[in-house]
Design a protein around this motif. Structure first.
Motif, PDB file in Angstrom:
ATOM      1  N   PHE A 494       0.806  -1.215   0.000  1.00  0.00           N
ATOM      2  CA  PHE A 494       0.000   0.000   0.000  1.00  0.00           C
ATOM      3  C   PHE A 494       0.843   1.272   0.000  1.00  0.00           C
ATOM      4  CE2 PHE A 494      -2.839  -3.136   2.203  1.00  0.00           C
ATOM      5  CZ  PHE A 494      -3.701  -3.289   1.141  1.00  0.00           C
ATOM      6  N   SER A 495       2.152   1.106   0.023  1.00  0.00           N
ATOM      7  CA  SER A 495       3.019   2.278  -0.117  1.00  0.00           C
ATOM      8  C   SER A 495       3.405   2.489  -1.572  1.00  0.00           C
ATOM      9  CB  SER A 495       4.283   2.104   0.738  1.00  0.00           C
ATOM     10  OG  SER A 495       5.032   0.976   0.286  1.00  0.00           O
ATOM     11  N   LYS A 496       2.997   1.561  -2.442  1.00  0.00           N
ATOM     12  CA  LYS A 496       3.296   1.659  -3.873  1.00  0.00           C
ATOM     13  C   LYS A 496       2.342   2.636  -4.548  1.00  0.00           C
ATOM     14  CE  LYS A 496       6.357  -1.609  -3.308  1.00  0.00           C
ATOM     15  NZ  LYS A 496       7.801  -1.318  -3.380  1.00  0.00           N
ATOM     16  N   ASP A 497       2.557   2.802  -5.851  1.00  0.00           N
ATOM     17  CA  ASP A 497       1.751   3.745  -6.630  1.00  0.00           C
ATOM     18  C   ASP A 497       0.416   3.105  -6.999  1.00  0.00           C
ATOM     19  OD1 ASP A 497       0.917   5.881  -8.047  1.00  0.00           O
ATOM     20  OD2 ASP A 497       2.176   5.506  -9.810  1.00  0.00           O
ATOM     21  N   PHE A 498      -0.637   3.585  -6.400  1.00  0.00           N
ATOM     22  CA  PHE A 498      -1.977   3.109  -6.747  1.00  0.00           C
ATOM     23  C   PHE A 498      -2.967   4.234  -6.513  1.00  0.00           C
ATOM     24  CE2 PHE A 498      -1.808   2.347  -2.208  1.00  0.00           C
ATOM     25  CZ  PHE A 498      -3.088   2.614  -1.761  1.00  0.00           C
ATOM     26  N   GLU A 499      -4.120   4.118  -7.157  1.00  0.00           N
ATOM     27  CA  GLU A 499      -5.208   5.076  -6.945  1.00  0.00           C
ATOM     28  C   GLU A 499      -6.322   4.384  -6.182  1.00  0.00           C
ATOM     29  OE1 GLU A 499      -6.510   7.617 -10.140  1.00  0.00           O
ATOM     30  OE2 GLU A 499      -4.702   7.124 -11.294  1.00  0.00           O
ATOM     31  N   LEU A 500      -7.069   5.177  -5.447  1.00  0.00           N
ATOM     32  CA  LEU A 500      -8.127   4.619  -4.607  1.00  0.00           C
ATOM     33  C   LEU A 500      -9.407   5.426  -4.825  1.00  0.00           C
ATOM     34  CD1 LEU A 500      -7.663   3.466  -0.946  1.00  0.00           C
ATOM     35  CD2 LEU A 500      -9.661   4.790  -1.581  1.00  0.00           C
ATOM     36  N   LYS A 501     -10.494   4.698  -5.038  1.00  0.00           N
ATOM     37  CA  LYS A 501     -11.803   5.336  -5.214  1.00  0.00           C
ATOM     38  C   LYS A 501     -12.836   4.609  -4.357  1.00  0.00           C
ATOM     39  CE  LYS A 501     -11.150   8.426  -8.571  1.00  0.00           C
ATOM     40  NZ  LYS A 501     -11.538   9.847  -8.490  1.00  0.00           N
ATOM     41  N   LEU A 502     -13.675   5.369  -3.679  1.00  0.00           N
ATOM     42  CA  LEU A 502     -14.803   4.772  -2.943  1.00  0.00           C
ATOM     43  C   LEU A 502     -15.919   4.465  -3.928  1.00  0.00           C
ATOM     44  CD1 LEU A 502     -14.930   7.089   0.204  1.00  0.00           C
ATOM     45  CD2 LEU A 502     -14.021   4.767   0.077  1.00  0.00           C
ATOM     46  N   LEU A 503     -16.349   3.196  -3.974  1.00  0.00           N
ATOM     47  CA  LEU A 503     -17.419   2.785  -4.877  1.00  0.00           C
ATOM     48  C   LEU A 503     -18.794   2.981  -4.248  1.00  0.00           C
ATOM     49  CD1 LEU A 503     -15.842  -0.444  -6.399  1.00  0.00           C
ATOM     50  CD2 LEU A 503     -15.621   1.940  -7.153  1.00  0.00           C
ATOM     51  N   ASP A 504     -18.892   2.727  -2.957  1.00  0.00           N
ATOM     52  CA  ASP A 504     -20.070   3.091  -2.168  1.00  0.00           C
ATOM     53  C   ASP A 504     -19.580   3.230  -0.738  1.00  0.00           C
ATOM     54  OD1 ASP A 504     -19.772   0.511  -1.230  1.00  0.00           O
ATOM     55  OD2 ASP A 504     -21.774  -0.173  -1.785  1.00  0.00           O
ATOM     56  N   ASN A 505     -20.480   3.269   0.236  1.00  0.00           N
ATOM     57  CA  ASN A 505     -20.029   3.479   1.610  1.00  0.00           C
ATOM     58  C   ASN A 505     -19.458   2.234   2.254  1.00  0.00           C
ATOM     59  OD1 ASN A 505     -22.320   1.970   1.914  1.00  0.00           O
ATOM     60  ND2 ASN A 505     -23.474   3.497   3.089  1.00  0.00           N
ATOM     61  N   SER A 506     -19.397   1.128   1.508  1.00  0.00           N
ATOM     62  CA  SER A 506     -18.902  -0.119   2.095  1.00  0.00           C
ATOM     63  C   SER A 506     -17.713  -0.707   1.358  1.00  0.00           C
ATOM     64  CB  SER A 506     -20.029  -1.158   2.115  1.00  0.00           C
ATOM     65  OG  SER A 506     -20.363  -1.562   0.793  1.00  0.00           O
ATOM     66  N   CYS A 507     -17.361  -0.163   0.200  1.00  0.00           N
ATOM     67  CA  CYS A 507     -16.338  -0.803  -0.625  1.00  0.00           C
ATOM     68  C   CYS A 507     -15.568   0.245  -1.427  1.00  0.00           C
ATOM     69  CB  CYS A 507     -17.001  -1.804  -1.580  1.00  0.00           C
ATOM     70  SG  CYS A 507     -15.839  -2.735  -2.584  1.00  0.00           S
ATOM     71  N   SER A 508     -14.284  -0.053  -1.669  1.00  0.00           N
ATOM     72  CA  SER A 508     -13.451   0.827  -2.479  1.00  0.00           C
ATOM     73  C   SER A 508     -12.702   0.003  -3.508  1.00  0.00           C
ATOM     74  CB  SER A 508     -12.469   1.603  -1.597  1.00  0.00           C
ATOM     75  OG  SER A 508     -11.544   0.709  -0.995  1.00  0.00           O
ATOM     76  N   ALA A 509     -12.177   0.696  -4.507  1.00  0.00           N
ATOM     77  CA  ALA A 509     -11.379   0.053  -5.554  1.00  0.00           C
ATOM     78  C   ALA A 509      -9.964   0.607  -5.507  1.00  0.00           C
ATOM     79  CB  ALA A 509     -12.000   0.307  -6.920  1.00  0.00           C
ATOM     80  N   LEU A 510      -9.001  -0.298  -5.535  1.00  0.00           N
ATOM     81  CA  LEU A 510      -7.594   0.067  -5.613  1.00  0.00           C
ATOM     82  C   LEU A 510      -7.118  -0.250  -7.023  1.00  0.00           C
ATOM     83  CD1 LEU A 510      -8.185  -0.363  -2.551  1.00  0.00           C
ATOM     84  CD2 LEU A 510      -5.823  -1.086  -2.299  1.00  0.00           C
ATOM     85  N   ILE A 511      -6.572   0.735  -7.706  1.00  0.00           N
ATOM     86  CA  ILE A 511      -6.093   0.549  -9.072  1.00  0.00           C
ATOM     87  C   ILE A 511      -4.576   0.682  -9.057  1.00  0.00           C
ATOM     88  CG2 ILE A 511      -6.303   1.266 -11.475  1.00  0.00           C
ATOM     89  CD1 ILE A 511      -8.941   0.423 -10.275  1.00  0.00           C
ATOM     90  N   PHE A 512      -3.888  -0.434  -9.241  1.00  0.00           N
ATOM     91  CA  PHE A 512      -2.429  -0.445  -9.226  1.00  0.00           C
ATOM     92  C   PHE A 512      -1.898  -0.174 -10.625  1.00  0.00           C
ATOM     93  CE2 PHE A 512      -3.542  -2.781  -5.442  1.00  0.00           C
ATOM     94  CZ  PHE A 512      -2.573  -2.393  -4.519  1.00  0.00           C
ATOM     95  N   ARG A 513      -0.768   0.550 -10.682  1.00  0.00           N
ATOM     96  CA  ARG A 513      -0.133   0.807 -11.974  1.00  0.00           C
ATOM     97  C   ARG A 513       0.364  -0.493 -12.591  1.00  0.00           C
ATOM     98  NH1 ARG A 513      -1.050   6.102 -13.773  1.00  0.00           N
ATOM     99  NH2 ARG A 513      -1.208   7.427 -11.927  1.00  0.00           N
TER     100      ARG A 513
END
Length: 601
Positions: A494-513
């Motif tokens: 989780f210290s690497k390069d990734f983007e994070l988006k909340l999909l709803d109030n219970s789940c998120s998406a991590l997008i790794f390069r």
């Protein structure tokens, strides 16, 4: 200003209910002949919420499954259609013919179809009421409809007398010859009673006695009599006999409740003109019956047969709805849906894809924002001519939107140098609208807002693969910043390069390069690596995109996304790794779906 626009829209747009539907269909057919494009907009009883609407991590397939859910759940109560053309000699002149069709499904044929139950969202109904939507008109005078599939089923239950063309018959047997000879004798004897000159002093009593003696009945004001038949072969023999006897006879095939021919009704006409009038009446009766069967779907069939480019906004949701209500049940996957849709509409244009061809407009979140920007930044004069007027002042959101789509398309066509035939009035080469066909933006659907909205995020679109995506749930944080800070202390990934988006109030998406980083994290989670003890102790869980894909495919829409992911990932046969069949997604403020590859059926 907005109120003035609504008033102008209401008085310029033809309002169509079941009372004037037949007349409007004929008028629309004539308008389609003279126009180059058709804009459409629908007003429905709701839309997907939460993770059930298209998200940034959705592939075309999962976005379709969500659109299918919406199409099967909500009901269109209003459908606006606007055939229009841009004057080739004067590109600043737009001639439009907007129609507002009010819809409501009801069992008008008393056959159990359409017998719909549908979902409503209170916020949508409140918004419609606030904007002046007439629910009484919708419920009592709204136009019903049957889909193509439902019509086929209905025609197996309801049958009407009809004129059948005489088809070639095989050589007749002795029994056929005897049957045909008897039928010809009966028809000739009956006809002779009406062809003899009658005494002009004969009154209605004498006419009634003649009908009683000769046998038969009346078809309107014309004499007729019925011949019972028990097979299609006998029907053909009767039709052949009628055809041989005289041109002043018309034969109608009368079906029974099961649709099989029960009788042939022979009708006597007094002249060629009278026969033509009868045939016109029969054709009109059949047309009225067909219109009653199809209802509003007659309009959809007109759009389909015209082969005009259809311009819309939020196309994926609109056309899954159109398919579900007016064509047939939605197929289980996107490929089959696109094949089916292409057979109905050859050219569908998402207006939001066109405006993204102009750099600064890529951040526009709705039609009003795009129009406002063009008004401020570009000089594109546009005179809108609406020849027809209507006295019904019912204002609808889709009625306003369809005119906005029409005007926006005309301005974009001018800026992007688009013409119907690929050439400008001066003969210069232009683009055709087909170049923009079947590229949709399903997440760009801020339909109900009058606000001028632009996105704050970067407008740079980059292609990512689904194996770069990790779904994370079980957290308590409510912001991306808090969640990212917490994750950084739990594992080195989780210290690497990734983007994070909340999909709803219970789940998120991590997008790794790098997909390798995503796969490494998922493998360690799958094997319950000791390096993730802090991760597990916090109650966090993660899975690859394949688990999300399975959630959508199974239709687990009633749960929070975290609950659905948890249930599927805990099944013994499900791996939390991304697995087979990675797909491409577009990581941006809007989800772009290029569906042209799905058109190869």
């Amino acid at each position: 200003m907005a109120a003035a626009t609504r008033a102008a829209t209401a008085t310029a747009t033809k309002q169509v209910t079941r009372r004037n539907f037949a007349e409007a269909v004929q008028e629309l057919a004539a308008r389609l002949e003279t126009c180059d494009y058709v804009a459409i907009a629908a007003q429905k009883t709701g839309a997907p919420t939460g993770w059930r609407h298209a998200l940034l991590v959705d592939t075309p397939e999962t976005a379709y499954l969500k659109a299918r859910l919406a199409a099967e759940s909500f009901q269109p109560l209003h459908f606006a259609i606007c055939p229009f053309r841009i004057d080739a000699a004067s590109p600043s002149t737009l001639v439009a013919y907007p129609y507002n069709f009010h819809l409501f499904p009801r069992d008008e044929l008393q056959i159990g179809m359409p017998s719909y139950s549908f979902s409503c969202q209170s916020s949508y109904l409140s918004s419609m009421a606030h904007s002046g939507f007439d629910f009484n008109m919708c419920i009592y005078d709204g136009i019903s409809y049957l889909s193509r599939v439902q019509e086929s089923l209905a025609r197996e239950k309801i049958f009407i007398p009809h004129v059948r063309q005489l088809s070639p018959t095989p050589s007749t047997s002795v029994a056929d010859s005897v049957f045909m000879s008897r039928i010809k004798s009966r028809i000739e004897h009956w006809r002779k009673g009406y062809t003899k000159p009658s005494n002009t002093a004969d009154g209605s009593l004498v006419s009634s006695l003649r009908q009683l003696i000769l046998g038969g009945e009346s078809y309107g004001s014309r004499p007729s009599f019925s011949i019972d038949v028990c097979s299609d072969r006998q029907v053909q023999l009767v039709l052949e006999a009628v055809n041989h006897i005289s041109d002043d006879l018309v034969a109608l095939v009368v079906p029974d409740k099961a649709g099989a021919a029960r009788a042939v009704r022979v009708i006597f006409t007094s002249s060629t003109e009278d026969k033509n009038l009868l045939l016109m009446d029969i054709e009109k009766m059949e047309d009225e019956h067909n219109l009653k069967f199809r209802g509003f779907r007659e309009v959809i069939d007109l759009l389909s047969s015209s082969q005009k480019p259809i311009i819309s906004y939020n196309c994926l949701n609109d056309f899954t709805m159109i398919h579900s209500k007016f064509v047939g049940p939605l197929p289980p996957n996107l490929h089959e849906f696109m094949c089916s849709l292409r057979m109905v509409f050859s050219n569908v244009i998402d207006i939001s894809h066109m405006w993204r061809e102009i750099g600064p407009l890529r951040k526009a979140k709705n039609i009003q924002a795009a129009l406002s920007y063009l008004q401020r930044q570009y000089f594109v004069p546009m005179d809108v001519e609406i020849p027809q007027q209507d006295s019904n002042n019912c204002i609808t959101k889709s009625g306003e939107n369809v005119l906005r789509i029409t005007k926006l398309f005309a301005k974009l066509s001018y800026l992007l140098k688009i013409s119907p035939n690929g050439q400008s009035h001066s003969g210069q080469k232009c683009h055709t609208v087909e170049e923009y066909s079947y590229i949709f933006y399903p997440s760009c659907m801020d339909e109900d807002s009058e606000d001028v909205k632009f996105a704050n995020e970067s407008d740079t679109t980059r292609s990512m693969r689904t194996d770069n995506v990790v779904l994370l749930w079980g957290f308590r944080e409510t912001s991306v910043k808090e969640l990212r800070s917490r994750l950084a202390s739990l594992h080195h990934t989780f210290s690497k390069d990734f983007e994070l988006k909340l999909l709803d109030n219970s789940c998120s998406a991590l997008i790794f390069r790098s997909s390798d980083m995503a796969m490494e994290l998922l493998r360690e989670i799958n094997s319950e690596s000791p390096s993730l003890n802090n991760f597990f102790s916090e109650g966090l869980k993660a899975a690859g995109f394949e688990v999300y894909r399975k959630v959508c495919r199974l239709g687990l829409w009633d749960s929070d996304l975290a609950e659905a992911l948890d249930g599927v990932s805990s099944e013994p046969s499900t791996s939390t790794l991304s697995g087979y069949g990675t797909s491409e997604i577009y990581w941006n403020t809007s989800l772009m779906l290029d569906l042209k590859e799905y058109l190869e059926c």
